[in-house]
Design a protein around this motif. Structure first.
Motif, PDB file in Angstrom:
ATOM      1  N   TYR A 156      16.707  17.318 -32.251  1.00  0.00           N
ATOM      2  CA  TYR A 156      17.266  16.256 -31.400  1.00  0.00           C
ATOM      3  C   TYR A 156      17.119  16.633 -29.922  1.00  0.00           C
ATOM      4  O   TYR A 156      16.717  15.808 -29.089  1.00  0.00           O
ATOM      5  CB  TYR A 156      18.735  16.027 -31.745  1.00  0.00           C
ATOM      6  CG  TYR A 156      19.485  15.193 -30.728  1.00  0.00           C
ATOM      7  CD1 TYR A 156      19.377  13.806 -30.727  1.00  0.00           C
ATOM      8  CD2 TYR A 156      20.288  15.801 -29.759  1.00  0.00           C
ATOM      9  CE1 TYR A 156      20.064  13.039 -29.787  1.00  0.00           C
ATOM     10  CE2 TYR A 156      20.974  15.043 -28.812  1.00  0.00           C
ATOM     11  CZ  TYR A 156      20.856  13.664 -28.832  1.00  0.00           C
ATOM     12  OH  TYR A 156      21.528  12.910 -27.899  1.00  0.00           O
ATOM     13  N   ASN A 169      20.601  22.057 -39.589  1.00  0.00           N
ATOM     14  CA  ASN A 169      19.711  21.799 -38.460  1.00  0.00           C
ATOM     15  C   ASN A 169      18.746  22.946 -38.179  1.00  0.00           C
ATOM     16  O   ASN A 169      18.099  22.973 -37.135  1.00  0.00           O
ATOM     17  CB  ASN A 169      20.544  21.464 -37.223  1.00  0.00           C
ATOM     18  CG  ASN A 169      21.268  20.144 -37.393  1.00  0.00           C
ATOM     19  OD1 ASN A 169      20.656  19.082 -37.437  1.00  0.00           O
ATOM     20  ND2 ASN A 169      22.580  20.193 -37.517  1.00  0.00           N
ATOM     21  N   ASP A 194      21.505  20.704 -32.921  1.00  0.00           N
ATOM     22  CA  ASP A 194      20.377  20.049 -33.583  1.00  0.00           C
ATOM     23  C   ASP A 194      19.142  20.210 -32.701  1.00  0.00           C
ATOM     24  O   ASP A 194      18.846  19.359 -31.859  1.00  0.00           O
ATOM     25  CB  ASP A 194      20.702  18.568 -33.812  1.00  0.00           C
ATOM     26  CG  ASP A 194      19.618  17.831 -34.596  1.00  0.00           C
ATOM     27  OD1 ASP A 194      18.516  18.387 -34.755  1.00  0.00           O
ATOM     28  OD2 ASP A 194      19.883  16.694 -35.039  1.00  0.00           O
ATOM     29  N   SER A 196      22.537  23.247 -26.997  1.00  0.00           N
ATOM     30  CA  SER A 196      23.484  22.167 -27.243  1.00  0.00           C
ATOM     31  C   SER A 196      24.760  22.323 -26.424  1.00  0.00           C
ATOM     32  O   SER A 196      25.378  21.332 -26.067  1.00  0.00           O
ATOM     33  CB  SER A 196      23.848  22.105 -28.726  1.00  0.00           C
ATOM     34  OG  SER A 196      24.669  23.208 -29.089  1.00  0.00           O
ATOM     35  N   ARG A 247      13.059  13.274 -33.805  1.00  0.00           N
ATOM     36  CA  ARG A 247      14.389  13.271 -34.406  1.00  0.00           C
ATOM     37  C   ARG A 247      14.381  12.729 -35.833  1.00  0.00           C
ATOM     38  O   ARG A 247      15.410  12.768 -36.515  1.00  0.00           O
ATOM     39  CB  ARG A 247      15.378  12.484 -33.546  1.00  0.00           C
ATOM     40  CG  ARG A 247      15.069  11.016 -33.365  1.00  0.00           C
ATOM     41  CD  ARG A 247      16.169  10.347 -32.568  1.00  0.00           C
ATOM     42  NE  ARG A 247      15.848   8.961 -32.265  1.00  0.00           N
ATOM     43  CZ  ARG A 247      16.717   8.112 -31.735  1.00  0.00           C
ATOM     44  NH1 ARG A 247      17.949   8.517 -31.457  1.00  0.00           N
ATOM     45  NH2 ARG A 247      16.366   6.868 -31.471  1.00  0.00           N
TER      46      ARG A 247
END
Length: 579
Positions: free
Chosen positions: A490, A264, A487, A479, A562
């Protein structure tokens, strides 16, 4: 003829002298070996020089950027130069920054099965989403049947998606197996009777003794329900330690965490609970075994939890630096503080009207104690990172902040900031504070909290990040794995789209702009952990950390962020493919 010979001799003398001077100059030039990377586009995240086609690197740092090779002549002339064109059709961005993660939590969570409301794609495995009580129970039974562990542990249960869960319900599902369920927030575990027996707390007397400590709120450990949460959680983890941290599980967790970071595009992260799981010495040794390896393409900043910094904070810091610091595992004068409870468990402290079902939030640190902790570190010159989730919790933290003596050069960072009001965001902007936000709240909880707990208006305005952007607040996205995947693209997609699991768009005015969302996983994420002079953008003198992408995020736009794929990273100039 004699004149011709004399002129030839003079010419040869000049030629040899020029060559000697060139060799001498080359040997004295800094950075004698240079690698220049060509890309379809280099997105620098630097306003004054936003993009380039070529970047020159040496010894792990960036020497310069340019639109053509000729423009890089000052750095490649008379040097041993390699032109690397393997990324000529790719996009280079700064190595992504993960400003709030818990490696020990990550290591212990990755080996266990996930049964949660959303799908999880992890290194080497994918766990499908589970919704509803029947589907959750079916998945739990399936995972139990696969496991031969003496104590089965799974993560991801949330009662608003999966129904109520307690000791009696778990005894019904697994009467003959010790089972522990970790709630989706990580702040709560539920144990059945067999598990309590195995852990040595199977009687009311032993259970009460285990959780009767000055730092534990007695309401945070309940024998009858088998629920252990918030201030009692780490005492519960102590009991679980032999089953969480076996050598095999630690090794697998380290490998999986390294791979997840790489896949990522994360090259720098910060541990926001350093020492909280195994103590500073044990965790330092473990992390160094991973990060000090040349095969690990990332670095980490260790930010300790406040209670573990004993004595004089600066003496503690100097001692840790002297014993453990290395270029890829390091410390600074930053500390983690805790205000109210978990957002995923509705334990955050909310102002009136509170929760629609009438339950109360919880304090991880009572306000008076938090004030003392905050002043202690502030007066020692430290930067503050405070976990705060609800608007009542935020009022307390902002009130404490206003009591601090004015100082220059110290940062104050609001961590998570699940729900804040517009008035509070104005205060954050006016006070010059930073925010490290957890944007996944709106994605996972936006619909269900509208129905239970917060109501439609407050639930829609969780993660009020567009407001912070309009007020010029420096902002990172994190995160807090496993509250969200590690990620960054994302996270940027969630923050710039605000679409729930059921596909509903929530409070579009609170979306981040595409540029702010990308800055929040690069340069501003670096800023909130005090590393923006070293990483976070592609600029001369910074680390040669690049994330290699297959598409330009600015071209595909926020809606498709994404879908952008990470090909790998260049860490300090060395290539590590994602797969």
């Amino acid at each position: 003829m004699l004149k011709t010979i004399q002129m030839l001799a003079i010419g040869l003398t000049l030629l040899f002298a020029t060559n000697a001077q060139a060799e001498e100059a080359s040997s004295t030039l800094p950075y004698p070996k240079v690698t220049v990377y060509e890309a379809a586009k280099i997105i620098t995240m630097e306003p004054g020089y936003p993009d380039a086609k070529y970047v020159a690197t040496a010894d792990g740092i960036i020497l310069g950027l340019a639109q053509s090779l000729d423009d890089l002549t000052p750095w490649i002339d008379r040097r041993d130069t390699t032109i690397d064109r393997q990324f000529a059709d790719k996009i280079l961005m700064p190595g992504f920054i993960e400003p709030h993660v818990h490696p020990m939590q990550t290591i212990m969570m990755l080996p266990m099965p996930f049964i949660s409301p959303e799908q999880w794609k992890l290194p080497g495995k994918t766990y499908p989403a589970a919704r509803g009580k029947a589907q959750y129970e079916r998945r739990l039974r399936e995972e139990l049947a696969k496991s031969k562990d003496a104590l089965f542990i799974t993560w991801g249960h949330h009662k608003l998606f999966h129904g109520d869960m307690d000791r009696a319900e778990l005894d019904r599902i697994a009467p003959d197996r010790p089972v522990v369920i970790w709630q989706r927030s990580f702040h709560e575990i539920i144990a059945n009777s067999k598990a309590l027996d195995l852990l040595g707390i199977g009687t009311l007397e032993t259970f009460t003794e285990a959780f009767t400590k000055p730092q534990i709120d007695p309401k945070h450990a309940d024998f009858n329900s088998g629920v252990i949460h918030e201030t009692a959680l780490f005492s519960g983890i102590e009991r679980l330690r032999p089953y969480l941290f076996s050598p095999a599980k630690i090794q697998q967790g380290l490998i999986d965490m390294r791979q997840m970071m790489l896949e990522n595009g994360v090259t720098t992260s910060a541990d926001l609970a350093f020492g909280g799981f195994g103590g500073p010495e044990m965790e330092s040794a473990l992390f160094k075994s991973l990060y000090d390896q040349p095969t690990t393409p990332s670095r980490i900043l260790a930010i300790p939890v406040a209670p573990l910094v004993t004595g004089d904070p600066n003496a503690w810091l100097a001692d840790m630096k002297a014993k453990y610091e290395s270029p890829k595992f390091f410390f600074s004068n930053r500390v983690k503080l805790f205000a109210d409870g978990a957002f995923f468990a509705q334990y955050m402290q909310m102002n009136p009207p509170g929760y629609s079902d009438g339950h109360e939030g919880k304090w991880l640190t009572e306000p008076e104690k938090l004030l003392k902790q905050t002043k202690r570190f502030w007066d020692a010159g430290w930067n503050l990172h405070t976990h705060v989730n609800g608007d009542k919790g935020l009022d307390v933290v902002l009130g404490i902040t206003e009591k601090l003596a004015p100082r220059n050069g110290q940062d104050i960072v609001m961590e998570h900031l699940g729900y804040s009001t517009e008035a509070q965001n104005r205060r954050i902007g006016e006070m010059g504070l930073y925010v490290s936000a957890q944007p996944n709240y709106i994605r996972i909880l936006g619909d269900t909290y509208a129905k239970t707990g917060l109501g439609p208006d407050r639930a829609a305005q969780m993660n009020r990040l567009g407001s912070l952007e309009r007020k010029g607040v420096p902002l990172g996205l994190h995160s807090d794995f496993n509250m969200a995947p590690i990620d960054p693209l994302y996270l940027a997609w969630v923050a710039s789209n605000r679409i729930t699991l059921d596909g509903n768009a929530k409070a579009p005015k609170e979306r981040l702009s595409l540029d702010k969302a990308l800055r929040a996983v690069t340069i501003e994420a670096a800023q909130v952990i005090g590393l923006d002079a070293m990483v976070g953008s592609i600029a001369t003198g910074k680390k040669a950390d690049f994330t290699v992408l297959d598409k330009d995020p600015y071209v595909v736009g926020a809606a498709k962020l994404r879908d952008v794929k990470v090909q790998g990273v260049l860490f300090e100039g060395r290539w590590f493919p994602a797969k």
